[in-house]
Motif scaffolding. Structure first.
Motif, short mmCIF file in Angstrom:
data_model
loop_
_atom_site.label_atom_id
_atom_site.label_comp_id
_atom_site.label_asym_id
_atom_site.label_seq_id
_atom_site.Cartn_x
_atom_site.Cartn_y
_atom_site.Cartn_z
N PHE A 90 -4.00 36.91 -4.59
CA PHE A 90 -4.84 36.30 -3.56
C PHE A 90 -4.02 35.80 -2.37
O PHE A 90 -2.84 35.47 -2.51
CB PHE A 90 -5.61 35.11 -4.14
N LEU A 91 -4.68 35.73 -1.23
CA LEU A 91 -4.18 35.02 -0.06
C LEU A 91 -5.20 33.95 0.32
O LEU A 91 -6.41 34.16 0.19
CB LEU A 91 -3.97 35.96 1.13
N ARG A 92 -4.70 32.82 0.80
CA ARG A 92 -5.57 31.80 1.38
C ARG A 92 -5.35 31.82 2.89
O ARG A 92 -4.23 31.70 3.36
CB ARG A 92 -5.22 30.41 0.82
N ILE A 93 -6.45 31.98 3.61
CA ILE A 93 -6.38 32.09 5.07
C ILE A 93 -7.13 30.91 5.68
O ILE A 93 -8.32 30.72 5.45
CB ILE A 93 -6.97 33.42 5.55
N SER A 94 -6.42 30.12 6.47
CA SER A 94 -7.04 28.99 7.15
C SER A 94 -7.91 29.48 8.29
O SER A 94 -7.63 30.51 8.92
CB SER A 94 -5.97 28.04 7.72
N ILE A 95 -8.95 28.73 8.58
CA ILE A 95 -9.81 29.06 9.72
C ILE A 95 -9.12 28.63 11.00
O ILE A 95 -8.75 27.47 11.17
CB ILE A 95 -11.18 28.34 9.59
N SER A 118 -10.07 33.80 18.47
CA SER A 118 -9.07 34.82 18.83
C SER A 118 -8.03 34.99 17.73
O SER A 118 -7.56 36.11 17.47
CB SER A 118 -8.39 34.45 20.15
N GLU A 119 -7.65 33.89 17.07
CA GLU A 119 -6.67 33.96 15.99
C GLU A 119 -7.24 34.65 14.77
O GLU A 119 -6.58 35.47 14.11
CB GLU A 119 -6.21 32.55 15.63
N ASN A 120 -8.50 34.35 14.47
CA ASN A 120 -9.14 34.97 13.31
C ASN A 120 -9.32 36.47 13.53
O ASN A 120 -9.13 37.27 12.61
CB ASN A 120 -10.47 34.29 13.03
N ILE A 121 -9.70 36.85 14.73
CA ILE A 121 -9.85 38.28 15.05
C ILE A 121 -8.51 38.99 14.91
O ILE A 121 -8.43 40.09 14.34
CB ILE A 121 -10.43 38.45 16.48
N ARG A 122 -7.46 38.35 15.41
CA ARG A 122 -6.12 38.95 15.30
C ARG A 122 -5.70 39.12 13.84
O ARG A 122 -5.15 40.16 13.46
CB ARG A 122 -5.12 38.07 16.04
N CYS A 123 -5.98 38.13 13.02
CA CYS A 123 -5.64 38.20 11.59
C CYS A 123 -6.41 39.32 10.92
O CYS A 123 -5.84 40.12 10.16
CB CYS A 123 -5.92 36.87 10.93
N GLY A 142 3.50 38.44 13.25
CA GLY A 142 3.32 37.10 13.82
C GLY A 142 2.10 36.37 13.30
O GLY A 142 1.58 35.47 13.97
N VAL A 143 1.63 36.74 12.10
CA VAL A 143 0.46 36.10 11.51
C VAL A 143 0.89 35.45 10.19
O VAL A 143 1.29 36.14 9.25
CB VAL A 143 -0.68 37.10 11.26
N ILE A 144 0.81 34.12 10.13
CA ILE A 144 1.24 33.38 8.94
C ILE A 144 0.01 33.00 8.13
O ILE A 144 -0.86 32.27 8.60
CB ILE A 144 2.01 32.10 9.32
N VAL A 145 -0.08 33.50 6.90
CA VAL A 145 -1.12 33.10 5.95
C VAL A 145 -0.42 32.57 4.70
O VAL A 145 0.80 32.59 4.61
CB VAL A 145 -2.09 34.26 5.62
N ARG A 146 -1.19 32.10 3.73
CA ARG A 146 -0.58 31.48 2.55
C ARG A 146 -0.74 32.37 1.32
O ARG A 146 -1.86 32.51 0.79
CB ARG A 146 -1.21 30.11 2.29
N PRO A 147 0.35 32.98 0.83
CA PRO A 147 0.25 33.68 -0.45
C PRO A 147 0.06 32.68 -1.57
O PRO A 147 0.53 31.55 -1.49
CB PRO A 147 1.61 34.40 -0.56
N ALA A 186 3.29 33.71 17.79
CA ALA A 186 2.84 33.76 16.39
C ALA A 186 1.69 32.78 16.18
O ALA A 186 1.54 31.80 16.92
CB ALA A 186 4.00 33.43 15.45
N ILE A 187 0.88 33.05 15.18
CA ILE A 187 -0.22 32.15 14.83
C ILE A 187 -0.08 31.73 13.37
O ILE A 187 0.39 32.50 12.55
CB ILE A 187 -1.61 32.79 15.08
N LYS A 188 -0.49 30.51 13.09
CA LYS A 188 -0.36 29.97 11.74
C LYS A 188 -1.74 29.71 11.15
O LYS A 188 -2.49 28.87 11.65
CB LYS A 188 0.46 28.68 11.75
N LEU A 189 -2.05 30.43 10.08
CA LEU A 189 -3.30 30.27 9.36
C LEU A 189 -2.97 30.04 7.89
O LEU A 189 -3.54 30.67 7.00
CB LEU A 189 -4.17 31.52 9.54
N ALA A 190 -2.03 29.10 7.65
CA ALA A 190 -1.51 28.92 6.30
C ALA A 190 -1.68 27.52 5.75
O ALA A 190 -1.62 27.33 4.54
CB ALA A 190 -0.02 29.28 6.27
N SER A 191 -1.84 26.51 6.60
CA SER A 191 -1.77 25.13 6.12
C SER A 191 -3.05 24.33 6.34
O SER A 191 -3.03 23.09 6.29
CB SER A 191 -0.59 24.42 6.79
#
Length: 365
Positions: free
Chosen positions: A342-347, A351-356, A328-333, A35-40
């Motif tokens: 809206f969603l907030r997506i961390s950079i 490879s993670e950004n492409i997957r998201c 397996g993609v964690i973003v921030r609602p 999993a990847i985390k793009l939330a914090s």
């Protein structure tokens, strides 16, 4: 069980802060890996290598208490900001500095101001101090509305919290408008400029708090090593302010509020210019990747000066965030921020950004 002492109604009413979902928790719940985390808004490169080296060197002394004054780190920050050490105070992350502000300047019934939406901990820590946080909406450009904040000041206003760049919008305050704002703030009010994301801002006219410390208006400028230096797990931040305010903070803070490892790591990170520049370049390049993808998908988004992007997905934004979790993609609602569409997506890493982006594209189709 015997009865507890009375608990403040403001504390009873608090909702615990909900951080971004940890990777380990998601993988445990779903029985998945990778999993990847793009939330914090964490650093995708990991920690500064010089910070890690400094930690390894400092390990031999962890049986001793840390330097309660943080002399070496404050000296390094003094050189970085060309400011006397007496005007610098360390904190266990920026959160502790917010808490010190509330403990020092707020009394029960006092109020503070902040933009809405904004960092959720302003509200919680003001309420713990039995104060009231008055929220002022962003303007039509999703920027902090400084004139509206001025208009909201009342006789019991003690603190004004301002994000620059703003979280979660990623927008900024310009130099001249901030200078004009400070001139109009009345006596008895402290302006708090939260610059957690200032290292990612590349707009030439972005206000920087250290340029305004000589203002007649009391100013506290908060910085952190959590974002640019990748030290979120160590909880180390600091503020630049007047010697008088720093002196009050040193009275109310815990005597060993920052650990020896955190102090050493932060000092190492200060010298890691290559890592700093690499992280800035990555964020700038990858923000553009998201902009291009959102444009292709016909989505409204805000151009950001931080290490995240705010994108509008409509009434199903929360549902889409949950569907991304299953992949397996964690973003921030953003429902807790009052932006349910809206969603907030961390950079992250490329490879993670492409997957998201690919996962989001599939869901939207």
């Amino acid at each position: 069980m015997k009865k507890l002492p009375p608990v403040s109604e403001s504390i009873k009413a608090l909702t615990p802060y909900q951080p971004g979902k940890p990777i380990e928790e998601l993988e445990r719940e779903l029985g998945i890996s990778g999993a990847i985390k793009l939330a914090s808004n964490e650093c995708p490169l990991g920690p500064s290598p010089k910070a890690v080296a400094a930690i390894n060197h400092a390990l031999q002394d962890i049986f001793r208490y840390p330097d309660g004054a943080g002399f070496a780190l404050r000296q390094g920050l003094s050189q970085r900001h060309n400011l006397p050490m007496e005007q610098i105070c360390l904190g266990n992350g920026s959160n502790e500095i917010i808490e010190m502000l509330c403990r020092t300047f707020m009394r029960p019934g006092d109020s503070a101001l902040a933009a809405a939406p904004s960092f959720l901990m302003y509200d919680k820590l003001v309420e713990v101090a039995d104060g009231r946080l008055i929220k002022v909406g962003l303007n039509q450009d999703y920027r902090i509305d400084l004139p509206a904040l001025l208009a909201a000041i009342s006789a019991d206003t003690r603190l004004i919290f301002i994000n620059n760049p703003d979280n979660p919008a990623g927008t900024i305050i310009y130099r001249q408008e901030f200078a004009d704002f400070l001139e109009q703030v009345p006596d008895g009010v402290v302006v708090v400029l939260d610059e957690a994301y200032i290292d990612f801002a590349d707009h030439p006219d972005c206000a920087s708090g250290e340029d305004f410390l000589n203002s007649s208006t009391p100013l506290v400028v908060m910085r952190t090593f959590s974002k640019i230096a990748g030290l979120a797990g160590l909880r180390i931040g600091y503020c630049l302010t007047s010697a008088e305010i720093a002196g009050y903070f040193n009275r109310v803070r815990q005597p060993f509020n920052t650990s020896s490892l955190a102090q050493a790591a932060a000092l190492g990170a200060l010298a890691d210019h290559d890592f700093y520049n690499q992280h800035r370049r990555l964020v700038k390049d990858e923000r553009l990747r998201y902009y291009q993808a959102f444009t292709r998908l016909g989505l409204f988004y805000l151009e950001s000066q931080a290490n995240f992007v705010l994108v509008q997905l409509g009434p199903k934004a929360g549902e889409i965030a949950n569907q991304l979790l299953l992949q397996g993609v964690i973003v921030r609602p953003m429902h807790s921020y009052g932006l349910p569409e809206f969603l907030r997506i961390s950079i992250g890493l490329p490879s993670e950004n492409i997957r998201c982006i690919e996962a989001l594209q599939k869901l939207l189709k």
